[in-house]
Write a protein that holds these residues in place. Structure first.
Motif, PDB file in Angstrom:
ATOM      1  N   LEU A  34      46.519  33.117  38.976  1.00  0.00           N
ATOM      2  CA  LEU A  34      46.038  33.712  40.213  1.00  0.00           C
ATOM      3  C   LEU A  34      46.529  35.161  40.359  1.00  0.00           C
ATOM      4  O   LEU A  34      45.875  36.009  40.958  1.00  0.00           O
ATOM      5  CB  LEU A  34      46.560  32.863  41.387  1.00  0.00           C
ATOM      6  CG  LEU A  34      46.099  33.216  42.808  1.00  0.00           C
ATOM      7  CD1 LEU A  34      44.593  33.093  42.937  1.00  0.00           C
ATOM      8  CD2 LEU A  34      46.790  32.292  43.818  1.00  0.00           C
ATOM      9  N   PHE A  35      47.693  35.441  39.809  1.00  0.00           N
ATOM     10  CA  PHE A  35      48.321  36.755  39.975  1.00  0.00           C
ATOM     11  C   PHE A  35      47.990  37.721  38.838  1.00  0.00           C
ATOM     12  O   PHE A  35      47.995  38.944  39.030  1.00  0.00           O
ATOM     13  CB  PHE A  35      49.837  36.566  40.085  1.00  0.00           C
ATOM     14  CG  PHE A  35      50.610  37.839  40.345  1.00  0.00           C
ATOM     15  CD1 PHE A  35      50.214  38.742  41.338  1.00  0.00           C
ATOM     16  CD2 PHE A  35      51.747  38.143  39.596  1.00  0.00           C
ATOM     17  CE1 PHE A  35      50.930  39.913  41.577  1.00  0.00           C
ATOM     18  CE2 PHE A  35      52.468  39.312  39.838  1.00  0.00           C
ATOM     19  CZ  PHE A  35      52.055  40.194  40.817  1.00  0.00           C
TER      20      PHE A  35
ATOM     21  N   LEU B  67      57.197  34.684  38.405  1.00  0.00           N
ATOM     22  CA  LEU B  67      56.635  34.968  39.740  1.00  0.00           C
ATOM     23  C   LEU B  67      57.705  35.132  40.820  1.00  0.00           C
ATOM     24  O   LEU B  67      57.391  35.276  41.998  1.00  0.00           O
ATOM     25  CB  LEU B  67      55.678  33.842  40.165  1.00  0.00           C
ATOM     26  CG  LEU B  67      54.326  33.757  39.467  1.00  0.00           C
ATOM     27  CD1 LEU B  67      53.499  32.620  40.059  1.00  0.00           C
ATOM     28  CD2 LEU B  67      53.564  35.068  39.567  1.00  0.00           C
TER      29      LEU B  67
ATOM     30  N   SER C 179      57.310  29.921  39.718  1.00  0.00           N
ATOM     31  CA  SER C 179      58.020  30.466  40.879  1.00  0.00           C
ATOM     32  C   SER C 179      59.512  30.576  40.604  1.00  0.00           C
ATOM     33  O   SER C 179      60.228  31.283  41.290  1.00  0.00           O
ATOM     34  CB  SER C 179      57.758  29.613  42.123  1.00  0.00           C
ATOM     35  OG  SER C 179      58.191  28.293  41.904  1.00  0.00           O
TER      36      SER C 179
ATOM     37  N   TRP D 108      50.431  37.977  45.233  1.00  0.00           N
ATOM     38  CA  TRP D 108      51.641  37.500  44.567  1.00  0.00           C
ATOM     39  C   TRP D 108      52.279  36.365  45.374  1.00  0.00           C
ATOM     40  O   TRP D 108      52.649  35.328  44.806  1.00  0.00           O
ATOM     41  CB  TRP D 108      52.638  38.656  44.403  1.00  0.00           C
ATOM     42  CG  TRP D 108      54.027  38.166  44.148  1.00  0.00           C
ATOM     43  CD1 TRP D 108      54.539  37.687  42.969  1.00  0.00           C
ATOM     44  CD2 TRP D 108      55.088  38.065  45.111  1.00  0.00           C
ATOM     45  NE1 TRP D 108      55.846  37.305  43.143  1.00  0.00           N
ATOM     46  CE2 TRP D 108      56.220  37.528  44.442  1.00  0.00           C
ATOM     47  CE3 TRP D 108      55.209  38.387  46.466  1.00  0.00           C
ATOM     48  CZ2 TRP D 108      57.430  37.295  45.096  1.00  0.00           C
ATOM     49  CZ3 TRP D 108      56.413  38.161  47.113  1.00  0.00           C
ATOM     50  CH2 TRP D 108      57.506  37.613  46.432  1.00  0.00           C
TER      51      TRP D 108
ATOM     52  N   GLU E 263      50.942  34.342  47.454  1.00  0.00           N
ATOM     53  CA  GLU E 263      50.087  33.154  47.353  1.00  0.00           C
ATOM     54  C   GLU E 263      50.290  32.467  45.995  1.00  0.00           C
ATOM     55  O   GLU E 263      50.449  31.250  45.914  1.00  0.00           O
ATOM     56  CB  GLU E 263      48.628  33.618  47.471  1.00  0.00           C
ATOM     57  CG  GLU E 263      47.698  32.669  48.173  1.00  0.00           C
ATOM     58  CD  GLU E 263      46.293  33.279  48.206  1.00  0.00           C
ATOM     59  OE1 GLU E 263      45.368  32.639  47.688  1.00  0.00           O
ATOM     60  OE2 GLU E 263      46.147  34.426  48.709  1.00  0.00           O
ATOM     61  N   ALA E 264      50.289  33.268  44.944  1.00  0.00           N
ATOM     62  CA  ALA E 264      50.455  32.728  43.588  1.00  0.00           C
ATOM     63  C   ALA E 264      51.817  32.052  43.445  1.00  0.00           C
ATOM     64  O   ALA E 264      51.936  30.972  42.859  1.00  0.00           O
ATOM     65  CB  ALA E 264      50.302  33.840  42.555  1.00  0.00           C
ATOM     66  N   ARG E 265      52.842  32.670  43.993  1.00  0.00           N
ATOM     67  CA  ARG E 265      54.179  32.092  43.896  1.00  0.00           C
ATOM     68  C   ARG E 265      54.244  30.768  44.639  1.00  0.00           C
ATOM     69  O   ARG E 265      54.788  29.781  44.148  1.00  0.00           O
ATOM     70  CB  ARG E 265      55.228  33.060  44.451  1.00  0.00           C
ATOM     71  CG  ARG E 265      56.641  32.598  44.135  1.00  0.00           C
ATOM     72  CD  ARG E 265      57.684  33.597  44.585  1.00  0.00           C
ATOM     73  NE  ARG E 265      57.771  33.668  46.035  1.00  0.00           N
ATOM     74  CZ  ARG E 265      58.883  33.962  46.694  1.00  0.00           C
ATOM     75  NH1 ARG E 265      59.993  34.238  46.030  1.00  0.00           N
ATOM     76  NH2 ARG E 265      58.892  34.030  48.000  1.00  0.00           N
TER      77      ARG E 265
ATOM     78  N   SER F 210      54.696  43.370  41.924  1.00  0.00           N
ATOM     79  CA  SER F 210      53.443  43.324  42.701  1.00  0.00           C
ATOM     80  C   SER F 210      53.274  44.581  43.541  1.00  0.00           C
ATOM     81  O   SER F 210      52.158  45.038  43.781  1.00  0.00           O
ATOM     82  CB  SER F 210      53.407  42.072  43.590  1.00  0.00           C
ATOM     83  OG  SER F 210      54.205  42.248  44.742  1.00  0.00           O
TER      84      SER F 210
ATOM     85  N   ASP G 168      51.103  29.470  40.526  1.00  0.00           N
ATOM     86  CA  ASP G 168      49.876  29.696  39.751  1.00  0.00           C
ATOM     87  C   ASP G 168      49.867  31.124  39.184  1.00  0.00           C
ATOM     88  O   ASP G 168      49.432  32.067  39.834  1.00  0.00           O
ATOM     89  CB  ASP G 168      48.680  29.462  40.683  1.00  0.00           C
ATOM     90  CG  ASP G 168      47.348  29.588  39.952  1.00  0.00           C
ATOM     91  OD1 ASP G 168      47.348  30.000  38.772  1.00  0.00           O
ATOM     92  OD2 ASP G 168      46.322  29.278  40.573  1.00  0.00           O
TER      93      ASP G 168
END
Lengths: 493, 493
Positions: free
Chosen positions: A124-125, A396, A392, A113, A115-117, A402, A121
């Motif tokens: 990705l999550f 996200l 974000s 999460w 990383e995705a935020r 998560s 992206d």
């Protein structure tokens, strides 16, 4: 086995479980404040081992025998047994395999999460979130026993609350909040922004002073930096964290006061209850009521901000504001924004209500993870009048889902609602409250809260506790009245 | 149960035990660095609960079954089984009641010791120490199975070592050390003391740079302040601590390098061994060999102190010394002193030898606690030529006995002895060592140590490990030769 012996043995067993739970909490604190980044993988294995021990203890078959044989001699014992029964029932309903699977998936999901935020992206999550939702649906079904699955999850954080009553309450709140938001944003008077330079060290010093001002006990706590401030621990070791944004000192100051509210609640519980089931806050909603009343009803009051204006002017020089009254407006500025954790008192509950509806759909199966972003963005536009510009800033933004926290969000608004009720009662009980706050004196308020609410820990159910403290049944009325009065006054409406 | 399955199940079980032991270690770290002082009582209960879990796992009857059925396929597996068998045998020999009693008594004894030391009041500590010694004698008897009771305790820290061999070794070392001490103290040339001001923050910065210079991996560690510096953890989270005395920067710098030696040992172990029995240092003696060789043989060498002189002159200005050669003498100044932890290389082992004799007497029952202070003071006068002026400079100075560490002290001198042997081998293997150290370049030395010793963790027994690394059987010769050569040179004898 005699009732006496059963009770004693059960409490002794439980005491060690509580002690181990404190260790797990300390490990979590370390992870967010101290842990070297290269240690993450090993730490998740350490944490899993400790969670395994805790799970084994919570599902220990002896607990059922003890519960069968034990009898309560007084209200405290009865409350202990009630909470142990609750925890044991919950733990045994969820198969060990599922509990372990949830622990494993959510421990890595948080990293994905993040990383995705950072990359904005959603794709990705999504696979991970899909997995988390699938497992939480399964857990909810196991817990629900045919009742509503989302209720079963809420019950983890707010015993006794249901989606139906919360939903009805939110439905009553939403139009008044939307109307207030629109009136305030359309007002001709708008508070000025803060000006000045606010260095890290000076902010932290001020935050420490604010913590002391609100009665935080440094001999049983400490303050460190964290990306997302939190408080942690029960009994005689309750730590807080803060963060610093150099352009926005209120971020640091009010998140500190917020965490101090949580921490003072734990520290205010009768020391005799330490390391027992009733030795922690009654629920997440009641916890949030304490953090919010410290932060908002007290900390952002006209009286207290008058004191703060003086202190900040002394320390940081010219703030670009003519007087304490202007400063009061600045502290309470209402602004459209995407981020829940940065929201003002008027917007905050609108953020919660949309999360409540979305996550209820995810758990009940009426909303799929694939459709979540679209649903989020549509609802945000509807309630906030602005289109989400990036993930974000939208779906996200929060860590909760998560890590499997579904049913947690509504407790934030419930906390605000309780804070509204408690403030009404507090004003009646402490008539010279504003005079004291204007001198930076919070003891009257925090003392009343400790005496009437905090010290009881988990002795009463959340609803019963707040009702006893207030002298009336909690409802959304006092909060909404408080918000409308406060913000119509500030915005000269 | 097949041998394969037994081994796999055993290792899986053990892995979780190791993970929980890491948690206990982290809790200990927290206690010494971060914990609010008001949390001590609750923490001891938390720690006891976790130790209870660990004890239960270490005595789990399934371990015996698994050990019976499991077979090792290679040297690594054999070493794992050897260490598990060792730990299980030890744990089952000590009755749970006794183990719990020791944990309970020593957890409060440390506080009482600290109080007694602060008040210089031996009588305050004696009842507690008497209790600790009584319990440790009982434990030693349980472990010894009729063999020497003190040996049984030594074996906890240094598998394979015995009081007889250590005692014989110490007897060979003592006259040469006493002679060296007398020669050096009587020398006409005496190094000058350091001059200058050494602020806290500048010292900590320099300590951080020294840690990095010796290869400490900050992504898997961190440095904090502690009253008594220590390192803590295994695998990918190995933390160090330091302290600052404003008048004596060497205290901070060399205790840092010492802890870096311990930490680099743990961090240098093959990552595949993490959270397994062979994933930590081979013994306390081997551990101390790494801290000592980093601190003394490398860190206090003429070559490295030449580099340090430049760095310190740049940062702290005039040190009141004409050149690097004078600085080398100052770093290695030999001075009479009461305190073990402040002792120079010449005096240090004399401190250990007297503790070895005294604690051996306490455990064997030839010395009673009531007579300990008198015995300490008599022996100190004999070996150091000075009368102890107060208990905090004498029998109350070390924490070890209060927490039940008997048999631990000799590993310090064993570590020095191993360091002497390793240095001899290292000099042969890395011919340009001094040129590199003079440039502040330690990689050749630390790389050789990692490759030949550190990476193996607990794969070999301590004696076997050091023999393999050195290419010869360890003995006291190289250490004594090194000390005599170094200090006769410095003192122009």
């Amino acid at each position: 086995m005699s009732a006496d012996i059963a009770f004693t043995e059960l409490m002794e067993f439980q005491r060690q479980t509580e002690a181990l739970a404190q260790v797990a909490g300390r490990l979590g604190w370390d992870q967010e404040t101290m842990m070297p980044r290269g240690a993450a993988e090993q730490r998740s294995e350490e944490m899993a081992a400790l969670e395994g021990v805790l799970h084994e203890r919570r599902t220990d078959p002896r607990i059922a025998d003890w519960l069968m044989a034990a009898a309560a001699e007084d209200d405290e014992d009865a409350a202990q047994l009630r909470l142990i029964r609750r925890s044991h029932t919950r733990a045994t309903k969820v198969p060990s395999r599922l509990a372990q699977e949830i622990a494993r998936v959510t421990s890595t999901a948080q990293g994905i999460w993040a990383e995705a935020r950072a990359a904005d992206d959603v794709a990705l999550f999504l696979p991970t979130l899909t997995e988390v939702v699938r497992l939480k649906r399964e857990e909810a079904a196991a817990l629900a026993d045919g009742r509503d699955r989302y209720d079963a999850l809420i019950d983890d954080y707010e015993p006794g609350a249901t989606a139906a009553t919360l939903g009805a309450m939110f439905d009553r709140m939403r139009p008044r909040l939307v109307a207030l938001r629109e009136a305030v944003l359309g007002a001709s008077y708008q508070p000025a922004p803060l000006q000045g330079h606010f260095g890290l060290e000076a902010q932290v010093r001020m935050a420490r002073d604010l913590a002391a001002t609100f009665g935080y006990d440094w001999t049983r706590g400490r303050m460190d930096m964290a990306v997302h401030p939190f408080s942690s621990g029960s009994g005689s070791d309750v730590r807080i964290t803060t963060r610093v944004v150099e352009t926005d000192p209120f971020n640091c100051f009010y998140s500190t006061v917020h965490e101090v509210g949580h921490a003072c609640y734990e520290l205010g519980i009768d020391p005799d209850y330490a390391l027992t089931p009733i030795g922690s806050g009654a629920s997440m909603g009641v916890h949030e009521s304490q953090s919010r009343i410290y932060e908002n009803q007290l900390g952002r009051s006209r009286a207290f901000t008058g004191w703060l204006f003086q202190r900040m002017s002394e320390r940081f020089g010219d703030l670009g504001l003519p007087d304490a009254e202007a400063f009061y407006g600045t502290v309470n500025r209402v602004q459209s924004g995407f981020i829940r954790t940065e929201a003002d008192e008027v917007h905050y509950n609108l953020h919660i209500m949309m999360r409540f509806d979305l996550e209820r759909g995810l758990i009940r199966g009426t909303l799929e993870v694939a459709d979540l972003e679209e649903a989020w963005n549509a609802r945000f536009l509807q309630d906030f009048g602005v289109a989400v510009d990036r993930p974000s800033h939208g779906v996200l933004q929060d860590v909760h889902w998560s890590v499997g926290l579904f049913g947690y969000f509504p407790t934030y608004t419930l906390g605000n609602l309780y804070a509204g009720c408690l403030m009404q009662a507090l004003r009646e009980a402490v008539p010279d409250l504003d005079e004291a706050l204007a001198r930076g004196e919070t003891r009257g308020a925090t003392g009343w809260l400790r005496e009437n609410l905090q010290r009881h820990g988990g002795l009463y159910t959340p609803h019963e506790l707040v009702t006893r403290a207030c002298g009336f049944e909690p409802s959304e009325g006092p909060l909404l009245d408080y918000l409308e009065t406060k913000f119509r006054d500030i915005y000269r409406l």
